[in-house]
Design a protein around this motif. Sequence first.
Motif, PDB file in Angstrom:
ATOM      1  N   GLU A   1      39.324  -5.420  18.841  1.00 31.75           N
ATOM      2  CA  GLU A   1      39.225  -5.396  20.295  1.00 31.75           C
ATOM      3  C   GLU A   1      38.458  -4.152  20.716  1.00 31.75           C
ATOM      4  O   GLU A   1      38.873  -3.035  20.433  1.00 31.75           O
ATOM      5  N   PHE A   2      37.302  -4.376  21.352  1.00 32.85           N
ATOM      6  CA  PHE A   2      36.470  -3.287  21.847  1.00 32.85           C
ATOM      7  C   PHE A   2      36.801  -3.058  23.314  1.00 32.85           C
ATOM      8  O   PHE A   2      36.819  -4.003  24.100  1.00 32.85           O
ATOM      9  N   GLY A   3      37.036  -1.826  23.699  1.00 33.04           N
ATOM     10  CA  GLY A   3      37.242  -1.443  25.089  1.00 33.04           C
ATOM     11  C   GLY A   3      36.044  -0.642  25.552  1.00 33.04           C
ATOM     12  O   GLY A   3      35.735   0.415  24.987  1.00 33.04           O
ATOM     13  N   TYR A   4      35.327  -1.157  26.535  1.00 30.09           N
ATOM     14  CA  TYR A   4      34.103  -0.509  27.003  1.00 30.09           C
ATOM     15  C   TYR A   4      34.358   0.369  28.219  1.00 30.09           C
ATOM     16  O   TYR A   4      35.183   0.040  29.069  1.00 30.09           O
ATOM     17  N   PRO A   5      33.605   1.483  28.348  1.00 28.26           N
ATOM     18  CA  PRO A   5      33.690   2.293  29.565  1.00 28.26           C
ATOM     19  C   PRO A   5      33.007   1.554  30.716  1.00 28.26           C
ATOM     20  O   PRO A   5      32.348   0.528  30.500  1.00 28.26           O
ATOM     21  N   LEU A   6      33.139   2.087  31.919  1.00 31.09           N
ATOM     22  CA  LEU A   6      32.509   1.431  33.077  1.00 31.09           C
ATOM     23  C   LEU A   6      31.001   1.304  32.922  1.00 31.09           C
ATOM     24  O   LEU A   6      30.404   0.343  33.377  1.00 31.09           O
ATOM     25  N   ARG A   7      30.384   2.310  32.329  1.00 31.84           N
ATOM     26  CA  ARG A   7      28.953   2.234  32.024  1.00 31.84           C
ATOM     27  C   ARG A   7      28.802   2.499  30.540  1.00 31.84           C
ATOM     28  O   ARG A   7      29.336   3.451  30.023  1.00 31.84           O
ATOM     29  N   THR A   8      28.071   1.628  29.872  1.00 31.86           N
ATOM     30  CA  THR A   8      27.903   1.761  28.433  1.00 31.86           C
ATOM     31  C   THR A   8      26.426   1.828  28.079  1.00 31.86           C
ATOM     32  O   THR A   8      25.574   1.343  28.841  1.00 31.86           O
ATOM     33  N   ARG A   9      26.135   2.441  26.967  1.00 30.66           N
ATOM     34  CA  ARG A   9      24.758   2.499  26.464  1.00 30.66           C
ATOM     35  C   ARG A   9      24.840   2.701  24.961  1.00 30.66           C
ATOM     36  O   ARG A   9      25.391   3.695  24.487  1.00 30.66           O
ATOM     37  N   SER A  10      24.333   1.729  24.213  1.00 29.54           N
ATOM     38  CA  SER A  10      24.399   1.833  22.762  1.00 29.54           C
ATOM     39  C   SER A  10      23.278   1.028  22.110  1.00 29.54           C
ATOM     40  O   SER A  10      22.673   0.156  22.726  1.00 29.54           O
ATOM     41  N   VAL A  11      23.045   1.366  20.855  1.00 29.89           N
ATOM     42  CA  VAL A  11      22.119   0.640  20.007  1.00 29.89           C
ATOM     43  C   VAL A  11      22.940   0.169  18.825  1.00 29.89           C
ATOM     44  O   VAL A  11      23.753   0.929  18.284  1.00 29.89           O
ATOM     45  N   GLY A  12      22.782  -1.089  18.456  1.00 37.42           N
ATOM     46  CA  GLY A  12      23.587  -1.611  17.368  1.00 37.42           C
ATOM     47  C   GLY A  12      22.792  -2.448  16.394  1.00 37.42           C
ATOM     48  O   GLY A  12      21.662  -2.853  16.673  1.00 37.42           O
ATOM     49  N   VAL A  13      23.412  -2.675  15.256  1.00 35.13           N
ATOM     50  CA  VAL A  13      22.809  -3.469  14.199  1.00 35.13           C
ATOM     51  C   VAL A  13      23.857  -4.458  13.699  1.00 35.13           C
ATOM     52  O   VAL A  13      24.945  -4.046  13.290  1.00 35.13           O
ATOM     53  N   HIS A  14      23.546  -5.736  13.772  1.00 32.90           N
ATOM     54  CA  HIS A  14      24.378  -6.767  13.143  1.00 32.90           C
ATOM     55  C   HIS A  14      23.804  -6.959  11.747  1.00 32.90           C
ATOM     56  O   HIS A  14      22.656  -7.385  11.599  1.00 32.90           O
ATOM     57  N   VAL A  15      24.591  -6.602  10.750  1.00 31.36           N
ATOM     58  CA  VAL A  15      24.117  -6.543   9.371  1.00 31.36           C
ATOM     59  C   VAL A  15      24.637  -7.744   8.584  1.00 31.36           C
ATOM     60  O   VAL A  15      25.782  -8.159   8.758  1.00 31.36           O
ATOM     61  N   LYS A  16      23.804  -8.286   7.732  1.00 28.19           N
ATOM     62  CA  LYS A  16      24.232  -9.383   6.866  1.00 28.19           C
ATOM     63  C   LYS A  16      25.354  -8.865   5.951  1.00 28.19           C
ATOM     64  O   LYS A  16      25.457  -7.665   5.730  1.00 28.19           O
ATOM     65  N   PRO A  17      26.201  -9.752   5.433  1.00 27.18           N
ATOM     66  CA  PRO A  17      27.351  -9.302   4.632  1.00 27.18           C
ATOM     67  C   PRO A  17      26.997  -8.316   3.521  1.00 27.18           C
ATOM     68  O   PRO A  17      27.749  -7.411   3.230  1.00 27.18           O
ATOM     69  N   TRP A  18      25.852  -8.444   2.910  1.00 24.19           N
ATOM     70  CA  TRP A  18      25.430  -7.571   1.814  1.00 24.19           C
ATOM     71  C   TRP A  18      24.499  -6.452   2.285  1.00 24.19           C
ATOM     72  O   TRP A  18      24.156  -5.568   1.525  1.00 24.19           O
ATOM     73  N   GLY A  19      24.127  -6.463   3.541  1.00 20.94           N
ATOM     74  CA  GLY A  19      23.060  -5.599   4.027  1.00 20.94           C
ATOM     75  C   GLY A  19      23.383  -4.138   4.243  1.00 20.94           C
ATOM     76  O   GLY A  19      22.485  -3.300   4.259  1.00 20.94           O
ATOM     77  N   LEU A  20      24.628  -3.784   4.435  1.00 18.22           N
ATOM     78  CA  LEU A  20      24.963  -2.389   4.716  1.00 18.22           C
ATOM     79  C   LEU A  20      25.034  -1.533   3.456  1.00 18.22           C
ATOM     80  O   LEU A  20      24.820  -0.328   3.507  1.00 18.22           O
ATOM     81  N   ALA A  21      25.295  -2.150   2.307  1.00 16.24           N
ATOM     82  CA  ALA A  21      25.487  -1.412   1.056  1.00 16.24           C
ATOM     83  C   ALA A  21      24.378  -0.398   0.746  1.00 16.24           C
ATOM     84  O   ALA A  21      24.681   0.734   0.363  1.00 16.24           O
ATOM     85  N   PRO A  22      23.082  -0.732   0.917  1.00 18.53           N
ATOM     86  CA  PRO A  22      22.049   0.252   0.591  1.00 18.53           C
ATOM     87  C   PRO A  22      22.063   1.501   1.491  1.00 18.53           C
ATOM     88  O   PRO A  22      21.475   2.517   1.142  1.00 18.53           O
ATOM     89  N   PHE A  23      22.748   1.419   2.620  1.00 20.74           N
ATOM     90  CA  PHE A  23      22.740   2.517   3.577  1.00 20.74           C
ATOM     91  C   PHE A  23      24.024   3.348   3.555  1.00 20.74           C
ATOM     92  O   PHE A  23      24.167   4.289   4.318  1.00 20.74           O
ATOM     93  N   LEU A  24      24.964   2.981   2.693  1.00 13.75           N
ATOM     94  CA  LEU A  24      26.251   3.670   2.651  1.00 13.75           C
ATOM     95  C   LEU A  24      26.359   4.587   1.441  1.00 13.75           C
ATOM     96  O   LEU A  24      25.916   4.222   0.350  1.00 13.75           O
ATOM     97  N   PRO A  25      27.012   5.743   1.606  1.00  7.42           N
ATOM     98  CA  PRO A  25      27.235   6.633   0.464  1.00  7.42           C
ATOM     99  C   PRO A  25      28.498   6.259  -0.321  1.00  7.42           C
ATOM    100  O   PRO A  25      28.870   6.949  -1.258  1.00  7.42           O
ATOM    101  N   MET A  26      29.177   5.169   0.065  1.00 11.29           N
ATOM    102  CA  MET A  26      30.384   4.698  -0.610  1.00 11.29           C
ATOM    103  C   MET A  26      30.339   3.180  -0.642  1.00 11.29           C
ATOM    104  O   MET A  26      29.557   2.571   0.082  1.00 11.29           O
ATOM    105  N   PRO A  27      31.162   2.539  -1.476  1.00 15.12           N
ATOM    106  CA  PRO A  27      31.199   1.069  -1.473  1.00 15.12           C
ATOM    107  C   PRO A  27      31.642   0.540  -0.106  1.00 15.12           C
ATOM    108  O   PRO A  27      32.586   1.062   0.494  1.00 15.12           O
TER     109      PRO A  27
END
Length: 138
Positions: free
Chosen positions: A76-102
């Motif tokens: 459950e995400f709770g947003y502030p009255l004004r929000t501003r963000s950049v996001g990435v929807h990653v494929k199930p295997w896609g985050l692994a190359p960018f993480l320093p841990m499993p």
Amino acid sequence: MEYVSRVPRPPLDGLIDDLYYLERTPPYARLTLPPSPAALLIVNLGAPFRIRAGTDIETAEYADGCVVTMPTRALEFGYPLRTRSVGVHVKPWGLAPFLPMPAAELCDRPVTVEQVWGRPAIAELRDRLPRRTDRTRC
């Protein structure tokens, strides 16, 4: 509310479903995301948002953003009255190359972006994103 989404070009399209930019007042105060085999990265550029992962876990606040991998329960995400963000929807295997841990270490445990990549990397990223985004581009 403004939501702009783009599919990346190769080779990132093999790891990432889409990149998005979210700004202004959300039409809802809370959003429930169902369990998913995919990962999500959010870099927050505005006021902190909150996430509650299940009914047995306390709500946590995220000022710099968060990384969520393979949630097996609703978030459950709770947003502030004004929000501003950049996001990435990653494929199930896609985050692994960018993480320093499993990635499995982060399953069902949203963590701050700073916990994953460190404060200097986040400061640099937050510095660069506002220059690269405007009100209509992601």
